[in-house]
Write a protein that holds these residues in place. Structure first.
Motif, mmCIF file in Angstrom:
data_model
loop_
_atom_site.group_PDB
_atom_site.id
_atom_site.type_symbol
_atom_site.label_atom_id
_atom_site.label_comp_id
_atom_site.label_asym_id
_atom_site.label_seq_id
_atom_site.Cartn_x
_atom_site.Cartn_y
_atom_site.Cartn_z
ATOM 1 N N SER A 1 2.303 14.415 4.901
ATOM 2 C CA SER A 1 1.070 14.317 4.123
ATOM 3 C C SER A 1 -0.164 14.389 5.017
ATOM 4 O O SER A 1 -0.122 14.069 6.207
ATOM 5 C CB SER A 1 1.052 12.998 3.336
ATOM 6 O OG SER A 1 0.882 11.909 4.232
ATOM 7 N N ALA B 1 -2.593 12.386 4.705
ATOM 8 C CA ALA B 1 -2.883 10.987 5.045
ATOM 9 C C ALA B 1 -2.135 10.588 6.314
ATOM 10 O O ALA B 1 -2.696 9.911 7.190
ATOM 11 C CB ALA B 1 -2.494 10.072 3.886
ATOM 12 N N GLN B 2 -0.902 11.018 6.436
ATOM 13 C CA GLN B 2 -0.113 10.693 7.622
ATOM 14 C C GLN B 2 -0.722 11.335 8.869
ATOM 15 O O GLN B 2 -0.799 10.704 9.925
ATOM 16 C CB GLN B 2 1.331 11.164 7.422
ATOM 17 C CG GLN B 2 2.310 10.458 8.309
ATOM 18 C CD GLN B 2 3.728 10.853 7.980
ATOM 19 O OE1 GLN B 2 4.436 11.305 8.869
ATOM 20 N NE2 GLN B 2 4.155 10.683 6.750
ATOM 21 N N LEU C 1 -3.894 9.316 9.823
ATOM 22 C CA LEU C 1 -3.569 8.040 10.460
ATOM 23 C C LEU C 1 -3.019 8.245 11.869
ATOM 24 O O LEU C 1 -3.389 7.511 12.806
ATOM 25 C CB LEU C 1 -2.574 7.259 9.598
ATOM 26 C CG LEU C 1 -3.135 6.751 8.270
ATOM 27 C CD1 LEU C 1 -2.012 6.224 7.384
ATOM 28 C CD2 LEU C 1 -4.210 5.699 8.483
ATOM 29 N N ILE D 1 -3.813 -0.247 6.832
ATOM 30 C CA ILE D 1 -3.256 0.728 5.898
ATOM 31 C C ILE D 1 -2.959 0.048 4.572
ATOM 32 O O ILE D 1 -2.939 -1.183 4.483
ATOM 33 C CB ILE D 1 -1.979 1.401 6.445
ATOM 34 C CG1 ILE D 1 -0.872 0.365 6.660
ATOM 35 C CG2 ILE D 1 -2.259 2.152 7.721
ATOM 36 C CD1 ILE D 1 0.483 0.959 6.905
ATOM 37 N N GLY E 1 -1.569 1.077 0.187
ATOM 38 C CA GLY E 1 -1.229 2.074 -0.813
ATOM 39 C C GLY E 1 -1.012 1.400 -2.146
ATOM 40 O O GLY E 1 -0.780 0.191 -2.205
ATOM 41 N N GLN F 1 3.581 5.510 -0.979
ATOM 42 C CA GLN F 1 2.365 5.667 -0.178
ATOM 43 C C GLN F 1 2.399 4.764 1.054
ATOM 44 O O GLN F 1 2.022 5.183 2.149
ATOM 45 C CB GLN F 1 1.126 5.354 -1.017
ATOM 46 C CG GLN F 1 0.839 6.382 -2.082
ATOM 47 C CD GLN F 1 -0.283 5.943 -3.015
ATOM 48 O OE1 GLN F 1 -0.624 4.763 -3.101
ATOM 49 N NE2 GLN F 1 -0.851 6.905 -3.728
ATOM 50 N N PHE F 2 2.839 3.545 0.864
ATOM 51 C CA PHE F 2 2.909 2.605 1.977
ATOM 52 C C PHE F 2 3.885 3.101 3.046
ATOM 53 O O PHE F 2 3.579 3.094 4.236
ATOM 54 C CB PHE F 2 3.313 1.221 1.453
ATOM 55 C CG PHE F 2 3.201 0.133 2.478
ATOM 56 C CD1 PHE F 2 1.967 -0.286 2.939
ATOM 57 C CD2 PHE F 2 4.339 -0.470 2.973
ATOM 58 C CE1 PHE F 2 1.860 -1.289 3.884
ATOM 59 C CE2 PHE F 2 4.247 -1.466 3.927
ATOM 60 C CZ PHE F 2 2.996 -1.882 4.380
ATOM 61 N N ASP G 1 4.784 6.191 3.594
ATOM 62 C CA ASP G 1 4.183 7.378 4.203
ATOM 63 C C ASP G 1 3.171 6.967 5.274
ATOM 64 O O ASP G 1 3.142 7.546 6.363
ATOM 65 C CB ASP G 1 3.501 8.228 3.125
ATOM 66 C CG ASP G 1 2.999 9.551 3.672
ATOM 67 O OD1 ASP G 1 3.834 10.382 4.088
ATOM 68 O OD2 ASP G 1 1.775 9.750 3.692
ATOM 69 N N ASN G 2 2.355 5.969 4.969
ATOM 70 C CA ASN G 2 1.390 5.485 5.954
ATOM 71 C C ASN G 2 2.068 4.929 7.198
ATOM 72 O O ASN G 2 1.643 5.202 8.318
ATOM 73 C CB ASN G 2 0.489 4.410 5.337
ATOM 74 C CG ASN G 2 -0.513 4.970 4.354
ATOM 75 O OD1 ASN G 2 -0.756 6.159 4.295
ATOM 76 N ND2 ASN G 2 -1.106 4.092 3.564
ATOM 77 N N ALA H 1 3.274 7.343 9.892
ATOM 78 C CA ALA H 1 2.260 7.940 10.781
ATOM 79 C C ALA H 1 2.391 7.414 12.205
ATOM 80 O O ALA H 1 2.035 8.120 13.154
ATOM 81 C CB ALA H 1 0.861 7.669 10.239
#
Length: 120
Positions: free
Chosen positions: A38, A40-41, A44, A58, A60, A65-66, A68-69, A72
């Motif tokens: 992503s 977002a990744q 970050l 971070i 989500g 989402q969390f 994925d973050n 990163a």
């Protein structure tokens, strides 16, 4: 997305240069698509590698989402990818920084070089 805060009448944080914002987003999306992750990744991972950044906050709305973050932290961007992001996001130099670039760059110390965003 139509549900984004900015599009739903939420005025904070203010966007000072929308064209610049979208140029940054475009590069994040391109790098993410090339890497299969992503945007977002990518953002970050890029921030984690910036000078003087020691941690990120971070969050989500969903577990996906969390996760994925968090992923990163394992994403290693290439020098070329970092350079692209640095270049597209570099803010314009304000006074006194543009003046220092013209008159004192040869006398910069270590602290000056950390905040030097000119790319010169």
């Amino acid at each position: 997305s139509p549900t984004a805060r900015q599009l739903a009448g939420w005025s904070e944080p203010p966007i000072r240069d929308e064209d610049r914002l979208w140029r940054i987003v475009d590069v994040l999306v391109e790098i993410g698509a090339q890497r299969g992750v992503s945007a977002a990744q990518v953002a970050l991972a890029w921030l984690l590698g910036r000078p003087a950044v020691s941690s990120l906050v971070i969050g989500g709305r969903t577990e996906t989402q969390f996760r994925d973050n968090i992923a990163a932290a394992s994403l290693m961007l290439s020098g070329e990818e970092r350079e692209r992001l640095d270049a597209v996001s570099r803010p314009p130099l304000l006074y006194p920084y543009w003046h220092q670039q013209l008159t004192a760059k040869d006398r910069f110390g270590a602290a000056d070089l950390v905040i030097d965003r000119s790319g010169i």
